[in-house]
Write a protein that holds these residues in place. Structure first.
Motif, mmCIF file in Angstrom:
data_model
loop_
_atom_site.group_PDB
_atom_site.id
_atom_site.type_symbol
_atom_site.label_atom_id
_atom_site.label_comp_id
_atom_site.label_asym_id
_atom_site.label_seq_id
_atom_site.Cartn_x
_atom_site.Cartn_y
_atom_site.Cartn_z
ATOM 1 N N GLN A 1 61.940 57.163 111.619
ATOM 2 C CA GLN A 1 61.755 56.158 112.666
ATOM 3 C C GLN A 1 63.079 55.939 113.403
ATOM 4 O O GLN A 1 64.158 56.044 112.791
ATOM 5 N N TYR B 1 50.796 46.869 118.013
ATOM 6 C CA TYR B 1 50.117 45.810 117.293
ATOM 7 C C TYR B 1 50.554 44.465 117.839
ATOM 8 O O TYR B 1 51.578 44.336 118.495
ATOM 9 N N GLU C 1 57.154 65.464 124.523
ATOM 10 C CA GLU C 1 57.974 64.587 125.370
ATOM 11 C C GLU C 1 57.382 63.175 125.385
ATOM 12 O O GLU C 1 57.871 62.291 124.713
ATOM 13 N N TYR C 2 56.292 62.991 126.129
ATOM 14 C CA TYR C 2 55.691 61.658 126.208
ATOM 15 C C TYR C 2 55.084 61.300 124.851
ATOM 16 O O TYR C 2 54.214 62.020 124.349
ATOM 17 N N PRO C 3 55.561 60.210 124.234
ATOM 18 C CA PRO C 3 55.189 59.983 122.834
ATOM 19 C C PRO C 3 53.888 59.219 122.608
ATOM 20 O O PRO C 3 53.428 59.095 121.477
ATOM 21 N N LYS C 4 53.293 58.686 123.681
ATOM 22 C CA LYS C 4 52.122 57.824 123.491
ATOM 23 C C LYS C 4 50.828 58.608 123.645
ATOM 24 O O LYS C 4 50.737 59.539 124.443
ATOM 25 N N ARG D 1 61.508 60.217 128.313
ATOM 26 C CA ARG D 1 60.402 61.006 127.744
ATOM 27 C C ARG D 1 59.314 61.247 128.785
ATOM 28 O O ARG D 1 58.767 62.349 128.890
ATOM 29 N N GLU E 1 63.552 46.710 111.282
ATOM 30 C CA GLU E 1 63.671 47.835 110.343
ATOM 31 C C GLU E 1 65.120 48.270 110.162
ATOM 32 O O GLU E 1 65.473 48.853 109.131
ATOM 33 N N MET F 1 54.592 51.778 128.613
ATOM 34 C CA MET F 1 55.489 52.826 129.121
ATOM 35 C C MET F 1 55.038 53.341 130.477
ATOM 36 O O MET F 1 53.845 53.388 130.761
ATOM 37 N N ILE F 2 55.990 53.778 131.285
ATOM 38 C CA ILE F 2 55.668 54.529 132.504
ATOM 39 C C ILE F 2 55.088 55.871 132.051
ATOM 40 O O ILE F 2 55.626 56.506 131.142
ATOM 41 N N HIS G 1 60.605 52.004 117.277
ATOM 42 C CA HIS G 1 59.460 52.057 116.355
ATOM 43 C C HIS G 1 58.839 53.437 116.221
ATOM 44 O O HIS G 1 58.009 53.664 115.343
ATOM 45 N N MET G 2 59.206 54.342 117.123
ATOM 46 C CA MET G 2 58.621 55.681 117.110
ATOM 47 C C MET G 2 59.128 56.474 115.897
ATOM 48 O O MET G 2 60.282 56.372 115.524
ATOM 49 N N ARG G 3 58.228 57.243 115.302
ATOM 50 C CA ARG G 3 58.668 58.179 114.267
ATOM 51 C C ARG G 3 58.492 59.583 114.800
ATOM 52 O O ARG G 3 57.462 59.878 115.407
ATOM 53 N N THR H 1 56.432 42.577 120.471
ATOM 54 C CA THR H 1 56.079 43.943 120.076
ATOM 55 C C THR H 1 55.892 44.884 121.261
ATOM 56 O O THR H 1 55.473 46.015 121.080
ATOM 57 N N GLU I 1 61.773 49.248 122.358
ATOM 58 C CA GLU I 1 60.752 49.185 121.306
ATOM 59 C C GLU I 1 60.134 50.549 121.037
ATOM 60 O O GLU I 1 59.831 50.878 119.885
ATOM 61 N N VAL I 2 59.956 51.356 122.085
ATOM 62 C CA VAL I 2 59.321 52.666 121.899
ATOM 63 C C VAL I 2 60.174 53.539 120.980
ATOM 64 O O VAL I 2 59.701 54.046 119.958
ATOM 65 N N VAL J 1 54.933 63.252 116.711
ATOM 66 C CA VAL J 1 55.461 61.935 117.052
ATOM 67 C C VAL J 1 54.416 60.906 116.651
ATOM 68 O O VAL J 1 53.218 61.102 116.878
ATOM 69 N N GLN J 2 54.867 59.833 116.018
ATOM 70 C CA GLN J 2 53.932 58.783 115.606
ATOM 71 C C GLN J 2 54.372 57.476 116.253
ATOM 72 O O GLN J 2 55.555 57.124 116.225
ATOM 73 N N THR J 3 53.445 56.800 116.874
ATOM 74 C CA THR J 3 53.743 55.502 117.505
ATOM 75 C C THR J 3 52.706 54.480 117.053
ATOM 76 O O THR J 3 51.705 54.828 116.423
ATOM 77 N N GLN J 4 52.949 53.235 117.401
ATOM 78 C CA GLN J 4 52.005 52.197 117.007
ATOM 79 C C GLN J 4 52.061 51.055 117.997
ATOM 80 O O GLN J 4 53.025 50.912 118.735
#
Lengths: 376, 192
Positions: free
Chosen positions: A10, B41, B62-65, A284, A37, A361-362, A177-179, A118, A173-174, B36-39
């Protein structure tokens, strides 16, 4: 050479691991979403490496303890988010003035005020630059991936030590929190600069000649630490010559070492007609848009991503503005860094903002559509 | 770009969806894929809307979502309604029929499975429903190597719960292969 195994990590954990790799052995802070975290991981890891973790009573105490630890000779870091970053500003200014190295991580969330804890945003760009009062210099890094978070944290710790200057890691935040999959090199392979241990015989804490090392309190050297303007010995002075010289020296450090502080990268066409300038998680989206626009459609477009946002990479943007007709600046705010891009484009290229401020996100499509309109 | 798989795990906080996403992502790393893992909540730890995304690709991500899921897991009614329209044409939707009553429109490949009910009935623990779901997902989409994923569950599970979580994962596989009426013949294969 032994093979390094890729791991899922993460962004916030990468920040904590980067800090430990760079020799940080002290963390004090107050947990706040979306940075918690970092504190959690430091609480687990620091005792394992002989370090100290303290959960303080509030955000102000967090930065204050970090400054104290640093004067005592430890590499120290604290992490927070917007509301806490506001509270820390006064002490950040103190660390700048007293030239005490420390790293402040701000994992940006949606603001103003408590906003949306969040949800991601890039609203603290100008606060990172001018949040504390007075005409001060500052270094701010903005990572776009988990791996960038790792190495920019290391760079932040090292440069902070070398320049005796607070460095801010402005995450979002992206990225926090991103893994994602990362290859973390072995500690031995990383070039971790050590703060100078050599104390010159004529050592003065605020020497004009170059980068005077910070000699830890308690090591036998007697000096004064203050937020007031001070002379070479650290004692307060209101002498106009001392005052102007001190301020010039503070700013001069970043100018002199600009090449070590400025990280940018460019991808895309060699002679672009249109360029994107962005930072943090928005890189990204821009990279995905460039893949489609340049690698698939062969449009003359490029992307300058800024890992350093302050001091602003003026030379790089100026050079880009000479090449292109238009510079697009996507940001998750109502337009902050776009003003700097405009300033250093000096009217040579049209500067077009692309803003989003709904806690999302954009998307690559938003950027791509804007590019398509330009080429249509 | 064609190899990009976007998986969206949705439901409510406390159902373990973010953990399931992390385990899937770790397995993808061990299986030599980019991931890539996102969340996303709300401020609540439990009960609020919870969504976790996993993107698996052989190319750099690239784009993670997740924007257009190729696979959606919906563990409650609200998330089913919210995310169903985002699924790509031909995408797979796995629904926990314990909580989602339907209707299940024919223009999506919707597969209702009694995930939580079976976790409770067969294993006596509702909390392992996320691993049942993970089993069903991987059985349906073959995202990562089954043994690697099973091993990642063991690594991640709290001490002493590795076995029941792995059983839940295997239950998910059986559930998928037996389709919408899982009770038929299932007890014969379950040792408990």
């Amino acid at each position: 050479m032994t093979e390094v195994k890729p791991v899922l990590m993460q962004g916030n954990v990468a920040c904590a691991e980067g800090a430990i790799t760079a020799g940080v052995r002290f963390y004090a802070g107050y947990p706040i979403t979306p940075s918690t975290e970092i504190a959690e991981h430091m609480a687990e890891r620091l005792p394992q490496v002989g370090g100290v973790f303290i959960q303080m009573e509030d955000e102000i105490a967090g930065i204050a303890a970090v400054i104290g630890a640093s004067v005592g000779g430890m590499r120290a870091l604290t992490a927070t988010s917007g509301p806490g970053f506001s509270l820390k500003q006064e002490n950040i200014g103190y660390a700048i003035m007293a030239e005490i190295p420390c790293v402040i991580v701000n994992v940006q969330r949606m603001g103003p005020s408590t906003g949306i804890p969040t949800a991601p945003a890039q609203g603290d760009v100008m606060q990172a630059r001018w949040g504390t009062h007075g005409d001060h210099p500052i270094v701010v890094f903005s990572p776009a991936s988990v791996y960038e978070t790792f190495y920019l944290t290391i760079a932040a710790v090292n440069l902070s030590q070398k320049l005796r200057q607070p460095v801010i890691l402005l995450m979002d935040e992206v990225v926090g929190h991103m893994r994602e999959k990362v290859l973390i090199p072995e500690v031995g392979k990383l070039l971790v600069e050590k703060a100078s241990d050599e104390i010159p015989p004529d050592w003065k804490p605020y020497d004009d000649k170059g980068l005077a090392p910070l000699v830890p309190f308690g090591s036998g050297h007697y000096y004064h630490v203050t937020g007031l303007f001070h002379d070479e010995s650290g004692f307060p002075s209101g002498d106009p010559a001392v005052v102007s010289r001190s301020l010039e020296r503070l700013h001069g450090k970043l100018e002199k070492y600009r090449h070590e502080v400025t990280f940018t990268s460019y991808i895309g066409h060699k002679e672009p007609r249109v360029a994107i300038v962005t930072y943090g998680c928005t890189v990204r989206s821009a990279r995905a848009a460039i893949k489609k626009a340049y690698w698939q459609n062969r449009w003359p477009v490029g992307l300058l991503s800024l890992q350093t946002i302050w001091p602003f990479p003026a030379k790089e943007v100026e050079a880009l503005a000479r090449q292109v007709e238009m510079i697009m600046v996507p940001e998750m705010n109502m337009g902050q860094l776009v003003g700097e891009v405009e300033r250093y484009s000096r009217g040579r290229a049209e500067v077009v903002p692309l803003n989003r401020y709904d806690g999302e996100m954009i998307t690559p499509d938003q950027i791509f559509d804007q590019l398509r309109r330009w080429f249509a | 770009m064609g190899s990009r798989q976007e998986i969206l795990l949705t439901g409510s906080g406390g159902q373990g969806l973010i953990l399931a996403a992390i385990i899937l992502a770790e397995a993808a790393v061990d299986d030599n894929k980019n991931v890539v893992q996102t969340q996303s909540y709300g401020p609540e730890a439990r009960g609020g809307a919870s969504m976790a995304g996993v993107i698996i690709d052989v190319d750099a991500i690239e784009y993670p979502k997740v924007t257009r899921p190729t696979l959606l897991l919906a563990m409650n009614e609200a998330s089913y309604r919210k995310y169903l329209p985002k699924v790509v044409p031909g995408g797979l939707v796995i629904v926990d029929s314990t909580f989602v009553a339907g209707p299940f429109p024919g223009d999506y490949r919707v597969l209702p499975l009694p995930i939580t009910r079976l976790a409770r009935e067969k294993l006596g623990r509702e909390v392992v429903a996320n691993m049942v779901a993970l089993g069903a997902i991987n059985a349906a989409a073959a995202l990562v190597n089954r043994e690697i994923l099973k091993n990642c569950i063991l690594q991640r599970a709290p001490k002493g719960s590795g076995e029941i979580n792995q059983q839940a994962f295997e239950l998910g596989y059986r559930l998928y292969h037996q389709g919408m009426e899982p009770d038929r013949g299932l007890s014969a294969q379950t040792t408990q």
